[in-house]
Enzyme design. Structure first.
Site, PDB file in Angstrom:
ATOM      1  N   SER A  56     -18.341  77.478 -55.977  1.00  0.00           N
ATOM      2  CA  SER A  56     -17.935  76.686 -54.270  1.00  0.00           C
ATOM      3  C   SER A  56     -17.068  76.742 -54.064  1.00  0.00           C
ATOM      4  CB  SER A  56     -18.534  75.452 -54.447  1.00  0.00           C
ATOM      5  OG  SER A  56     -20.637  75.257 -54.195  1.00  0.00           O
ATOM      6  N   ARG A  98     -23.496  77.675 -66.782  1.00  0.00           N
ATOM      7  CA  ARG A  98     -22.458  78.750 -65.968  1.00  0.00           C
ATOM      8  C   ARG A  98     -21.597  79.567 -67.795  1.00  0.00           C
ATOM      9  NH1 ARG A  98     -18.674  76.722 -61.728  1.00  0.00           N
ATOM     10  NH2 ARG A  98     -19.202  75.089 -62.853  1.00  0.00           N
ATOM     11  N   LYS A 117     -13.922  62.037 -51.346  1.00  0.00           N
ATOM     12  CA  LYS A 117     -13.982  63.706 -51.446  1.00  0.00           C
ATOM     13  C   LYS A 117     -13.920  63.870 -49.522  1.00  0.00           C
ATOM     14  CE  LYS A 117     -14.046  66.007 -56.238  1.00  0.00           C
ATOM     15  NZ  LYS A 117     -14.534  67.356 -56.527  1.00  0.00           N
ATOM     16  N   HIS A 137     -25.847  78.558 -56.538  1.00  0.00           N
ATOM     17  CA  HIS A 137     -26.761  77.678 -56.467  1.00  0.00           C
ATOM     18  C   HIS A 137     -28.401  78.612 -55.982  1.00  0.00           C
ATOM     19  CE1 HIS A 137     -22.446  75.407 -55.583  1.00  0.00           C
ATOM     20  NE2 HIS A 137     -23.482  75.220 -56.501  1.00  0.00           N
TER      21      HIS A 137
END
Length: 159
Positions: A127, A90, A41, A17
């Protein structure tokens, strides 16, 4: 003033990040890091903790602002006159989802999305993966900034 936003949950912020934010900060006069609030969440870190960690690790850039947001990212952009979203990619699997989001955001508001290829060093990094490895006692010191490693270690000892 050229503005862009780097959105995400950042639970926690990783070196991947940080690489994208640093690169955006060299291209734009002002970069907002928008920390997503997802009521459904439960994150490892509270929103305020994430914001504080991001502020600490981006303090040297000088042109990065960190704020929480809830709702549509395009509304966040409109409220702050931000014409561009910067996202790191990614893998091809990221592209499929991110392209749909970019097209929706552009259709809703005209906000452009710029994709930045992730540094190959961080191409596997997320993460979720950091949290999982750290929870099992693995060494993630090369994957997160020192402040994040310290906070992560403290948090996992509590749980």
């Amino acid at each position: 003033m050229r503005r862009a936003v780097c959105p995400g949950s950042f639970d926690p912020i990783t070196n991947g990040h940080l690489d994208i934010i640093a690169r955006a900060s060299r291209l734009y006069d002002e970069v907002y890091v928008a920390v997503m609030i997802n009521q459904s969440k439960k994150g490892l870190f509270e929103i305020e903790e994430r914001i504080e960690l991001i502020r600490q690790v981006t303090a040297d850039y000088g042109n990065v602002r960190v704020e929480a947001f809830h709702g549509l990212l395009v509304d966040f952009c409109k409220q702050r006159d931000i014409p561009a979203i910067v996202k790191g990619l990614r893998a091809v699997s990221d592209f499929d989802y991110e392209l749909q989001m970019a097209q929706m955001n552009n259709g809703l508001s005209g906000v452009e999305t710029l994709f930045v290829p992730t540094n190959p060093t961080y191409s596997f990094l997320s993460s979720s993966l950091v949290k999982e490895v750290a929870a099992w006692g693995g060494d993630v010191s090369h994957l997160v900034p020192p402040q994040v490693l310290e906070a992560l270690t403290r948090r996992l000892k509590k749980d």
